[in-house]
Design a protein around this motif. Structure first.
Motif, PDB file in Angstrom:
ATOM      1  N   VAL A  31       0.920  -0.793  -0.229  1.00 21.06           N
ATOM      2  CA  VAL A  31       0.255   0.130   0.119  1.00 21.06           C
ATOM      3  C   VAL A  31       0.911   0.878   0.628  1.00 21.06           C
ATOM      4  CG1 VAL A  31      -1.770   1.659   1.323  1.00 21.06           C
ATOM      5  CG2 VAL A  31      -1.999  -1.352   0.908  1.00 21.06           C
ATOM      6  N   LEU A  32       2.068   1.761   0.905  1.00 15.98           N
ATOM      7  CA  LEU A  32       2.462   2.748   1.648  1.00 15.98           C
ATOM      8  C   LEU A  32       3.220   2.203   0.007  1.00 15.98           C
ATOM      9  CD1 LEU A  32       3.269   2.811   5.119  1.00 15.98           C
ATOM     10  CD2 LEU A  32       1.363   3.575   3.633  1.00 15.98           C
ATOM     11  N   GLY A  33       4.009   1.889  -0.293  1.00 12.71           N
ATOM     12  CA  GLY A  33       4.957   1.601  -1.172  1.00 12.71           C
ATOM     13  C   GLY A  33       4.277   1.631  -2.824  1.00 12.71           C
ATOM     14  N   SER A  34       3.468   2.231  -3.157  1.00 13.04           N
ATOM     15  CA  SER A  34       2.728   2.478  -3.609  1.00 13.04           C
ATOM     16  C   SER A  34       2.802   4.202  -4.328  1.00 13.04           C
ATOM     17  CB  SER A  34       1.590   1.713  -4.375  1.00 13.04           C
ATOM     18  OG  SER A  34       0.763   2.040  -2.921  1.00 13.04           O
ATOM     19  N   MET A  35       2.828   4.717  -2.841  1.00 16.94           N
ATOM     20  CA  MET A  35       2.625   5.918  -2.994  1.00 16.94           C
ATOM     21  C   MET A  35       3.540   7.422  -3.165  1.00 16.94           C
ATOM     22  SD  MET A  35       0.614   5.704   0.978  1.00 16.94           S
ATOM     23  CE  MET A  35      -0.088   7.758   0.698  1.00 16.94           C
ATOM     24  N   ILE A  88      11.052   3.406   2.289  1.00 17.38           N
ATOM     25  CA  ILE A  88      10.352   2.974   4.315  1.00 17.38           C
ATOM     26  C   ILE A  88      11.212   2.766   5.754  1.00 17.38           C
ATOM     27  CG2 ILE A  88       8.744   2.255   5.571  1.00 17.38           C
ATOM     28  CD1 ILE A  88       6.655   1.087   3.485  1.00 17.38           C
ATOM     29  N   LEU A  89      10.877   4.194   6.502  1.00 12.82           N
ATOM     30  CA  LEU A  89      11.981   3.656   7.079  1.00 12.82           C
ATOM     31  C   LEU A  89      11.507   2.461   8.447  1.00 12.82           C
ATOM     32  CD1 LEU A  89      13.969   7.461   7.058  1.00 12.82           C
ATOM     33  CD2 LEU A  89      13.686   5.015   5.668  1.00 12.82           C
ATOM     34  N   ILE A  90      12.635   2.388   9.378  1.00 14.63           N
ATOM     35  CA  ILE A  90      11.961   1.835  10.813  1.00 14.63           C
ATOM     36  C   ILE A  90      12.640   1.921  11.579  1.00 14.63           C
ATOM     37  CG2 ILE A  90      11.734  -0.790  11.820  1.00 14.63           C
ATOM     38  CD1 ILE A  90      11.052  -1.663   9.239  1.00 14.63           C
ATOM     39  N   ALA A 107       9.525   9.885  12.941  1.00 11.89           N
ATOM     40  CA  ALA A 107       8.501  10.600  11.926  1.00 11.89           C
ATOM     41  C   ALA A 107       9.376  12.119  11.143  1.00 11.89           C
ATOM     42  CB  ALA A 107       7.735  12.016  13.176  1.00 11.89           C
ATOM     43  N   TYR A 108      10.522  12.973  12.404  1.00 11.99           N
ATOM     44  CA  TYR A 108      10.998  13.687  11.567  1.00 11.99           C
ATOM     45  C   TYR A 108      12.143  13.161  10.342  1.00 11.99           C
ATOM     46  CZ  TYR A 108      15.262  16.287  10.904  1.00 11.99           C
ATOM     47  OH  TYR A 108      17.158  16.573  10.185  1.00 11.99           O
ATOM     48  N   LEU A 109      12.870  11.923  10.007  1.00 10.95           N
ATOM     49  CA  LEU A 109      13.657  11.587   9.731  1.00 10.95           C
ATOM     50  C   LEU A 109      12.816  10.822   8.610  1.00 10.95           C
ATOM     51  CD1 LEU A 109      16.132   9.645  11.690  1.00 10.95           C
ATOM     52  CD2 LEU A 109      16.696  11.351  10.570  1.00 10.95           C
ATOM     53  N   THR A 110      11.412  10.257   8.733  1.00  6.62           N
ATOM     54  CA  THR A 110      10.940   9.848   7.655  1.00  6.62           C
ATOM     55  C   THR A 110      10.861  10.655   5.871  1.00  6.62           C
ATOM     56  OG1 THR A 110       9.150   8.697   8.294  1.00  6.62           O
ATOM     57  CG2 THR A 110       8.636   9.050   6.568  1.00  6.62           C
ATOM     58  N   ARG A 111      10.289  13.090   7.137  1.00  2.82           N
ATOM     59  CA  ARG A 111      10.381  13.617   5.857  1.00  2.82           C
ATOM     60  C   ARG A 111      11.860  14.189   5.567  1.00  2.82           C
ATOM     61  NH1 ARG A 111       8.441  16.299  10.965  1.00  2.82           N
ATOM     62  NH2 ARG A 111       9.933  17.446  10.918  1.00  2.82           N
ATOM     63  N   THR A 112      12.388  14.194   6.419  1.00  3.45           N
ATOM     64  CA  THR A 112      14.438  13.908   6.008  1.00  3.45           C
ATOM     65  C   THR A 112      14.803  13.414   4.772  1.00  3.45           C
ATOM     66  OG1 THR A 112      14.868  15.381   7.987  1.00  3.45           O
ATOM     67  CG2 THR A 112      16.631  14.372   6.947  1.00  3.45           C
ATOM     68  N   PHE A 113      14.192  12.115   4.702  1.00  4.09           N
ATOM     69  CA  PHE A 113      14.320  11.829   4.021  1.00  4.09           C
ATOM     70  C   PHE A 113      13.841  10.323   2.467  1.00  4.09           C
ATOM     71  CE2 PHE A 113      17.469  10.113   6.960  1.00  4.09           C
ATOM     72  CZ  PHE A 113      19.399  10.034   6.610  1.00  4.09           C
ATOM     73  N   HIS A 114      12.814  12.077   2.850  1.00  2.00           N
ATOM     74  CA  HIS A 114      12.327  11.704   1.828  1.00  2.00           C
ATOM     75  C   HIS A 114      11.089  10.553   1.605  1.00  2.00           C
ATOM     76  CE1 HIS A 114      12.814  16.227   0.762  1.00  2.00           C
ATOM     77  NE2 HIS A 114      14.123  15.521   0.637  1.00  2.00           N
ATOM     78  N   ALA A 115      10.731   9.593   2.167  1.00  2.00           N
ATOM     79  CA  ALA A 115      10.793   8.207   2.581  1.00  2.00           C
ATOM     80  C   ALA A 115       8.756   8.579   1.512  1.00  2.00           C
ATOM     81  CB  ALA A 115      11.080   7.209   3.345  1.00  2.00           C
ATOM     82  N   GLN A 116       7.989   7.075   1.951  1.00  2.00           N
ATOM     83  CA  GLN A 116       6.830   7.036   1.856  1.00  2.00           C
ATOM     84  C   GLN A 116       7.003   6.914   2.789  1.00  2.00           C
ATOM     85  OE1 GLN A 116       8.741   5.954  -0.614  1.00  2.00           O
ATOM     86  NE2 GLN A 116       7.980   6.465  -2.626  1.00  2.00           N
ATOM     87  N   ALA A 117       7.160   6.589   4.172  1.00  3.06           N
ATOM     88  CA  ALA A 117       6.410   6.403   5.571  1.00  3.06           C
ATOM     89  C   ALA A 117       7.524   5.735   6.463  1.00  3.06           C
ATOM     90  CB  ALA A 117       5.260   5.124   5.149  1.00  3.06           C
ATOM     91  N   PHE A 175       2.496   3.792  12.854  1.00  2.00           N
ATOM     92  CA  PHE A 175       2.931   4.171  11.385  1.00  2.00           C
ATOM     93  C   PHE A 175       2.685   6.094  10.920  1.00  2.00           C
ATOM     94  CE2 PHE A 175       1.346  -0.018  10.553  1.00  2.00           C
ATOM     95  CZ  PHE A 175       2.555  -0.570   9.269  1.00  2.00           C
ATOM     96  N   PHE A 176       4.169   6.151  10.584  1.00  2.00           N
ATOM     97  CA  PHE A 176       3.896   7.969   9.587  1.00  2.00           C
ATOM     98  C   PHE A 176       4.291   7.849   8.312  1.00  2.00           C
ATOM     99  CE2 PHE A 176       5.701   8.057  14.359  1.00  2.00           C
ATOM    100  CZ  PHE A 176       4.714   9.320  14.966  1.00  2.00           C
ATOM    101  N   SER A 177       3.014   9.279   7.900  1.00  2.00           N
ATOM    102  CA  SER A 177       3.035   9.479   6.423  1.00  2.00           C
ATOM    103  C   SER A 177       4.648   9.851   6.062  1.00  2.00           C
ATOM    104  CB  SER A 177       2.173   9.658   5.723  1.00  2.00           C
ATOM    105  OG  SER A 177       1.925  11.365   6.507  1.00  2.00           O
ATOM    106  N   ALA A 178       4.162  10.255   5.002  1.00  2.00           N
ATOM    107  CA  ALA A 178       5.522  11.298   4.195  1.00  2.00           C
ATOM    108  C   ALA A 178       5.768  12.414   4.887  1.00  2.00           C
ATOM    109  CB  ALA A 178       5.348  10.723   3.411  1.00  2.00           C
TER     110      ALA A 178
END
Length: 450
Positions: free
Chosen positions: A35-39, A50-52, A90-100, A118-121
């Motif tokens: 789901v998220l990988g298609s966004m 996606i970051l973990i 949440a911050y690093l998801t934005r920083t790395f421009h990840a899908q989630a 989960f956090f969104s992009a």
């Protein structure tokens, strides 16, 4: 479609029971990747990632591996952050421009529990629709993607987040001369918070900073502040700061050992914004926020509204009102002009900035808000249907509210996870509050068990 697995704060439970198993995490990773990988990420099209991140409980290693395998099988690249506070993901998801971003944590719960957030992009909680899509994808049989994803470890994640936290304060802000005790709950802030406060100049004593996988939140952290109180008094510190296991909550202890909760901290931040920054448009609390806190804001002309309990609902009301400040008495504080989610370290720095600008101690600032005695009774029932609307219950509640007038309030709230109704009364006099709560609870118990 109703959500089957997701609660208001992700998925959570006892490890090995219910859905919190390695097999489920593998399928969840595949479903989330599908789901998220298609966004699109914040950077638009490109390689999907996606970051973990995780807290320090021992089961995090197992679930990290299972989620990683499921995501890779769905054709998604995985960035492994290691033990990091929830707001850092949440911050690093934005920083790395990840899908989630995915957080493996059960927050303030003991080590034997675990869960997923989960956090969104853009670093916010996932919308309900996306959670429902992930739940639907759990029913899809797993197949191996033609182009498998790859995993990499982000070695500088901690350093990046430390600089982000420091940058939430103005240039030149310093904690020189401050003696601070930090309780990291043997959780995700153990290697982050001490460095942030030391690099800003504070003399730091760190406790609850030796995680072993089993001692997260164990008699420490924001849910168990007694050790912090003792250490503040022993060290003669200016104050103490306690985080929970995943670092999204914060409570303080003042120099005298008195606990300062989330409502009082929110009041200090709101007052600082009103007097020193561009003003405070309003504050969102919850149904459980102290009535004294509400009155203190009202007296200073700061609008206040209540949301349902849960940071998701607080943030929704903040966004609807166009406000940037909200939180819960538990210490989950959201400063939306600094970050996208509740962040214990960032919130603590906002409080310390207020102390610096006011030139007052924590005791002096908390003295500006008079918190009312609050008494809550959990009433276990055979059934809850119709109890809150029953004539006898309404009559007793109405009588209590009439007696309290503008000096307090009554709240009846069903538990979201147990067959309980929580009866809460607050007012000026402790004895009166306890008496009224007991009277209402007796009627609720009689009606609900008849």
């Amino acid at each position: 479609m109703a959500r089957k697995y997701f609660g208001t704060d992700g998925i959570r439970g006892r490890v090995g029971e219910g859905v919190i198993t390695p097999d489920f995490m593998l399928r969840l990773g595949y479903a989330a990747g599908t789901v998220l990988g298609s966004m699109p990420g914040r950077a638009g099209a490109g390689r999907r990632s996606i970051l973990i991140g995780k807290d320090t409980r021992v089961s995090g290693y197992m679930f990290e591996a299972a989620l990683e395998a499921g995501l890779i099988n769905a054709g998604v690249d995985v960035g492994l952050l290691g033990p990091m506070p929830t707001p850092a993901i949440a911050y690093l998801t934005r920083t790395f421009h990840a899908q989630a971003g995915i957080v493996i944590s059960a927050s303030h719960n003991p080590y034997c529990d675990n869960g997923i957030k989960f956090f969104s992009a853009d670093g916010s909680k996932l919308p309900d629709k996306i959670e429902r899509d992930i739940e639907a994808a759990l029913e899809i049989p797993m197949t191996t993607a033609k182009n498998l994803g790859k995993a990499w470890r982000i070695d500088d994640a901690a350093a990046r987040y430390i600089e982000f936290c420091k940058a939430s304060t103005p240039w030149g802000f310093s904690l020189d001369g401050k003696r601070i005790v930090l309780d990291c709950a043997n959780g995700a802030t153990y290697h982050i918070a001490p460095k942030v406060f030391r690099e800003l100049g504070a003399e730091v004593t760190a406790i609850g900073a030796s995680p072993d996988g089993l001692n997260i939140n164990l008699e420490c952290g924001s849910t168990k502040p007694d050790h912090l109180r003792e250490e503040v008094l022993k060290q003669g510190a200016d104050l103490g700061i306690a985080f929970d296991g995943d670092g999204d909550r914060v409570l303080f202890v003042d120099g005298s050992g008195a606990l300062v909760d989330g409502d009082q901290l929110l009041f200090i931040v709101a007052l600082h914004r009103q007097q020193y920054l561009s003003g405070c448009d309003g504050v969102v609390g919850t149904l459980m926020s102290n009535y004294g806190f509400e009155l203190a804001l009202r007296e200073r002309g700061i609008p206040f509204e209540r949301a349902r309990v849960g940071d998701r609902y607080v943030l929704e009301k903040m966004q609807a009102n166009g406000w940037t400040l909200g939180g819960e008495s538990s210490g989950h504080i959201i400063c939306a002009d600094a970050t996208t989610t509740g962040d214990g370290i960032v919130s603590a720095l906002q409080v310390l900035r207020a102390l610096s600008d006011f030139g007052e101690s924590l005791q002096q600032l908390t003295a500006r808000v008079s918190m009312m005695p609050q008494h809550m009774i959990n009433v276990r029932l055979a059934h809850r249907d119709g109890v809150l609307d029953h004539a006898d219950v309404r009559t007793e509640v109405d009588a209590a509210e009439a007696q309290l007038g503008e000096r307090g309030r009554v709240l009846l709230r069903p538990s979201g996870t147990e067959p309980l109704i929580r009866v809460m009364v607050e007012g000026v006099e402790t004895a009166e509050v306890q008496q009224l709560a007991a009277r209402i609870a007796a009627v609720v118990e009689r009606v609900g068990n008849s």
